[in-house]
Design an enzyme around this catalytic site. Structure first.
Site, PDB file in Angstrom:
ATOM      1  N   ASP A  79      -0.690  -8.167  13.182  1.00  0.00           N
ATOM      2  CA  ASP A  79      -1.704  -8.907  12.554  1.00  0.00           C
ATOM      3  C   ASP A  79      -1.618 -10.449  13.008  1.00  0.00           C
ATOM      4  O   ASP A  79      -2.358 -11.168  12.685  1.00  0.00           O
ATOM      5  CB  ASP A  79      -1.596  -8.679  10.985  1.00  0.00           C
ATOM      6  CG  ASP A  79      -0.620  -9.527  10.203  1.00  0.00           C
ATOM      7  OD1 ASP A  79       0.339  -9.888  10.830  1.00  0.00           O
ATOM      8  OD2 ASP A  79      -0.945  -9.693   8.921  1.00  0.00           O
TER       9      ASP A  79
ATOM     10  N   GLU B 201       8.817  -2.815  12.282  1.00  0.00           N
ATOM     11  CA  GLU B 201       8.159  -1.693  12.087  1.00  0.00           C
ATOM     12  C   GLU B 201       7.715  -0.830  13.320  1.00  0.00           C
ATOM     13  O   GLU B 201       6.531  -0.414  13.572  1.00  0.00           O
ATOM     14  CB  GLU B 201       6.669  -2.065  11.284  1.00  0.00           C
ATOM     15  CG  GLU B 201       7.122  -2.808  10.127  1.00  0.00           C
ATOM     16  CD  GLU B 201       6.153  -2.972   9.068  1.00  0.00           C
ATOM     17  OE1 GLU B 201       4.713  -2.917   9.791  1.00  0.00           O
ATOM     18  OE2 GLU B 201       6.172  -3.402   8.014  1.00  0.00           O
TER      19      GLU B 201
ATOM     20  N   GLU C 124      10.422  -7.359   3.779  1.00  0.00           N
ATOM     21  CA  GLU C 124       9.056  -7.630   3.593  1.00  0.00           C
ATOM     22  C   GLU C 124       8.648  -6.862   2.191  1.00  0.00           C
ATOM     23  O   GLU C 124       9.128  -5.842   1.813  1.00  0.00           O
ATOM     24  CB  GLU C 124       8.120  -7.456   4.658  1.00  0.00           C
ATOM     25  CG  GLU C 124       8.095  -8.095   5.784  1.00  0.00           C
ATOM     26  CD  GLU C 124       6.946  -7.696   6.694  1.00  0.00           C
ATOM     27  OE1 GLU C 124       5.944  -7.178   6.493  1.00  0.00           O
ATOM     28  OE2 GLU C 124       7.185  -7.791   8.020  1.00  0.00           O
TER      29      GLU C 124
ATOM     30  N   TYR D 219       5.546  -2.507   0.457  1.00  0.00           N
ATOM     31  CA  TYR D 219       4.417  -2.908  -0.364  1.00  0.00           C
ATOM     32  C   TYR D 219       3.906  -2.145  -1.405  1.00  0.00           C
ATOM     33  O   TYR D 219       2.523  -2.110  -1.479  1.00  0.00           O
ATOM     34  CB  TYR D 219       3.227  -3.182   0.919  1.00  0.00           C
ATOM     35  CG  TYR D 219       3.616  -4.511   1.715  1.00  0.00           C
ATOM     36  CD1 TYR D 219       3.349  -5.657   1.341  1.00  0.00           C
ATOM     37  CD2 TYR D 219       4.208  -4.223   2.845  1.00  0.00           C
ATOM     38  CE1 TYR D 219       3.603  -6.688   2.232  1.00  0.00           C
ATOM     39  CE2 TYR D 219       4.489  -5.105   3.830  1.00  0.00           C
ATOM     40  CZ  TYR D 219       4.481  -6.501   3.539  1.00  0.00           C
ATOM     41  OH  TYR D 219       4.619  -7.654   4.331  1.00  0.00           O
TER      42      TYR D 219
HETATM   43  C1  GCB Z   1       3.818  -5.990   7.796  1.00  0.00           C
HETATM   44  C2  GCB Z   1       3.902  -6.637   8.941  1.00  0.00           C
HETATM   45  C3  GCB Z   1       3.665  -7.914   9.164  1.00  0.00           C
HETATM   46  C4  GCB Z   1       2.333  -8.016   8.078  1.00  0.00           C
HETATM   47  C5  GCB Z   1       2.492  -7.760   6.946  1.00  0.00           C
HETATM   48  C6  GCB Z   1       1.132  -7.730   6.091  1.00  0.00           C
HETATM   49  O1  GCB Z   1       4.304  -4.819   7.396  1.00  0.00           O
HETATM   50  O2  GCB Z   1       5.529  -6.464   9.581  1.00  0.00           O
HETATM   51  O3  GCB Z   1       3.663  -8.517  10.449  1.00  0.00           O
HETATM   52  O4  GCB Z   1       1.977  -9.316   8.315  1.00  0.00           O
HETATM   53  O5  GCB Z   1       2.919  -6.235   6.900  1.00  0.00           O
HETATM   54  O6  GCB Z   1       1.177  -8.666   5.325  1.00  0.00           O
HETATM   55  O7  GCB Z   1       0.412  -6.882   6.038  1.00  0.00           O
END
Ligand code: GCB
Length: 604
Positions: free
Chosen positions: A167, A419, A513, A475
């Site tokens: 992203d 990832e 993350e 997440y």
């Molecule tokens: C992820 C990625 C990271 C993104 C993030 C997001 O898993 O590793 O590069 O910016 O999620 O905020 O979606």
């Protein structure tokens, strides 16, 4: 021999700073090579461009900002005749993503990979006491074989567009400093150190590589410039009695002075500040100087207004001040190696760094973090080209990264991918080679890790046995069951964590993350997703889960600051998961972190 040593002036070494305004032009038809732009860019189409910087955000028109393809830089550098007889090199701290370098019309270097330095020796083509023309052809296209990986789309009129499998915005250019580096013919090329402790003493095994058979001397000075140890020869051990160790957020740096001696004369001199510490993973602990540590901090980006990914020491300084203020002790260089000056600052400030190679996008999707949880499979590692060219580029980048950063105390782990798609068997041999290479190349044998996407679960992941530290990007409560479904998100999160626990891997786990997009200034009672209140609720839920598993040894929230991304329906002028805004001001949740991190046990 190509030296990765950070450029420094010493009694035998000189540097000419080449930063400033260079000539610049786009080359959408890739005609520069045929038209001999190596002898000078076409004045009708050139403009001026600051170096270091990403070119993108200076422009006011979209075609220029989004430009994908070949683009060229030109400058000139005067080389004084008094340096005849020395090695003259051009050092690019990075050229994103690939470069061909010409000096005085002659091709002198090519380099693949946009986040690591290279030096081109120019002795054969240099003109003494004259300006020397330096022309660089760069290219920012992404493919399956590039690090980072992505694709390049071509419109009907031939215009190219970057389609990253990640992203963050695909910034490009000469994004870090460029220097002329003057070293003696008898040159120190490299050195490495590995420390162990014996009571209150440290034992450092060292190795020096030189382009010379002259005698090698090592002198170690403390911070008061008092000589505390000496050694001679290209390898050996250095004992420091009553050593002052480099500790987390309490750094101490010795100066290692390496000399090449020609009888009484110094043929070459190179100095570097080195923190002495040990790093080890034992059972589920990460031990620094034999003491367990809990990582508190961030996944970051090199990203700021106008400069893009361009090196900006002022922003770097502000970031460290904010990290200290909030009580952090670590960060991951997501998703590529950062500028050396950042690593040096981490050494000086006592931060722990997970140093990541730009192996990101190894799952064919811009939104892999979302699609991974839908069960999507892209067979990334089944592609032959990935198993050949991508792997070769990956190995080269990893070798350069370890060569560059291996002596830094702050670097406590290598992150070998972000990832990747670990759900197919074809990933396994690829992982093995990359993990083995890191072990082989690193004199300090630091722990290796990779950041695991949502669907790299205990049931689906084929590669979780490779890392020494397991790093989860999770997440739950954002991409997975966000908003009012938070309770279910928590249950699902706990279910996954229980499965990891049942596996009994006896290794430390980190959260590299977790985060929720939040527009600074949006307040809502009760919360809704994107409000500052929701970010806080989401994070409190994460903390409850982290705190109930004792094999969790750290939390690095995504992200330190809001950052620029490719445009799209998922992003409001960028990724807004920052704890700080892109301007480096706190969102409300920053105070929640500050309170939590300042109150975790002291040893942390
Ligand atoms: C992820 C990625 C990271 C993104 C993030 C997001 O898993 O590793 O590069 O910016 O999620 O905020 O979606």
């Amino acid at each position: 021999m190509n030296s990765m040593l950070y450029p420094k002036t010493s009694r035998t070494r000189r540097i000419v700073d080449m930063n400033g305004l260079w000539k610049f032009c786009f080359d959408p038809e890739s005609e520069g090579l045929k038209n001999n732009w190596k002898n000078g860019l076409d004045p009708k189409r050139t403009m001026e461009m600051p170096v270091p910087a990403s070119f993108n955000d200076f422009f006011t028109d979209k075609d220029s900002r989004e430009y994908t393809g070949d683009f060229w830089y030109e400058t000139s550098v005067f080389v004084p005749g008094e340096w005849e007889g020395k090695n003259i090199g051009l050092r690019f701290d990075c050229a994103t993503h690939r470069a061909v370098v010409f000096v005085n019309g002659e091709k002198i270097a090519t380099h693949e990979g946009g986040f690591l330095p290279f030096t081109a020796r120019i002795n054969k083509v240099v003109k003494w006491n004259e300006p020397n023309r330096v022309v660089v052809c760069l290219n920012n296209e992404l493919s399956y074989t590039t690090l980072p990986a992505g694709s390049t789309k071509v419109f009907s009129d031939g215009t190219k567009m970057s389609k990253p499998f990640f992203d963050f915005y695909n910034y490009a250019g000469l994004q870090r400093p460029v220097r002329l580096v003057v070293t003696p013919k008898d040159e120190i090329v490299d050195f490495s150190v590995k420390h162990s402790l014996e009571g209150s003493d440290s034992i450092t095994e060292y190795k020096v590589t030189a382009d010379s058979d002259k005698e090698i001397l090592i002198q170690v000075y403390d911070e008061n410039r008092k000589l505390v140890a000496t050694a001679s020869g290209d390898k050996g051990v250095i004992r420091i009695s009553n050593v002052r160790l480099w500790e987390v957020r309490d750094a101490y740096l010795y100066t290692f002075r390496i000399l090449l001696m020609d009888q009484e004369m110094i043929a070459d001199e190179y100095e570097e500040e080195i923190g002495i510490r040990t790093i080890e993973v034992k059972d589920t602990d990460i031990l620094i100087n034999n003491k367990p540590v809990y990582l508190k901090g961030f996944g970051k980006h090199e990203d700021s207004e106008i400069n893009g990914r361009g090196f900006n020491l002022a922003v770097v300084k502000r970031d460290f001040e904010l990290m200290k203020w909030i009580g952090a002790n670590s960060f991951r260089t997501s998703h590529y190696p950062y500028a050396e000056e950042i690593i040096q600052m981490a050494d000086r400030e006592g931060f722990l760094v997970i140093d990541e190679v730009a192996a990101v996008g190894f799952f064919e999707s811009l939104m892999n973090f979302m699609e991974a949880s839908t069960g999507k499979q892209t067979a990334f590692f089944s592609r032959e080209i990935v198993q050949t060219e991508t792997k070769a580029n990956h190995k080269a980048a990893l070798s350069e990264l370890i060569a560059r950063d291996k002596n830094h105390a702050c670097v406590i782990a290598w992150s070998l991918m972000n990832e990747p798609e670990t759900t197919s068997k074809s990933a396994v041999p690829y992982f093995k080679e990359i993990f083995d290479l890191a072990r082989e190349l690193d004199p300090q044998k630091r722990p290796r890790t990779f950041a695991m996407v949502m669907n790299s679960t205990p049931n689906a992941c084929k590669c979780y046995s490779f890392p020494d530290i397991l790093s989860l990007n999770r997440y739950y409560g954002w991409y997975n069951r966000g908003g009012y479904e938070m309770m279910e998100a928590k249950e699902a999160f706990i279910r996954e964590m229980d499965q990891w626990q049942e596996l009994g891997l006896n290794k430390p786990f980190l959260f590299t993350e977790f985060g929720a997009d939040t527009m600074a200034g949006i307040h809502k009672l009760p919360s809704v997703m994107w409000s500052e209140e929701y970010q806080e609720e989401y994070l409190r839920m994460q903390f409850e889960v982290f705190d109930s598993y004792d094999f969790v040894k750290g939390e690095q929230v995504w992200n330190f600051a809001d950052f620029q991304t490719t445009e799209g329906i998922m992003r409001v002028n960028g990724n807004k998961k920052g704890i700080f805004t892109r301007n480096r001001q706190p969102k409300a949740v920053a105070y929640v972190f500050k309170k939590r991190w300042e109150n975790l046990p002291l040893n942390y």
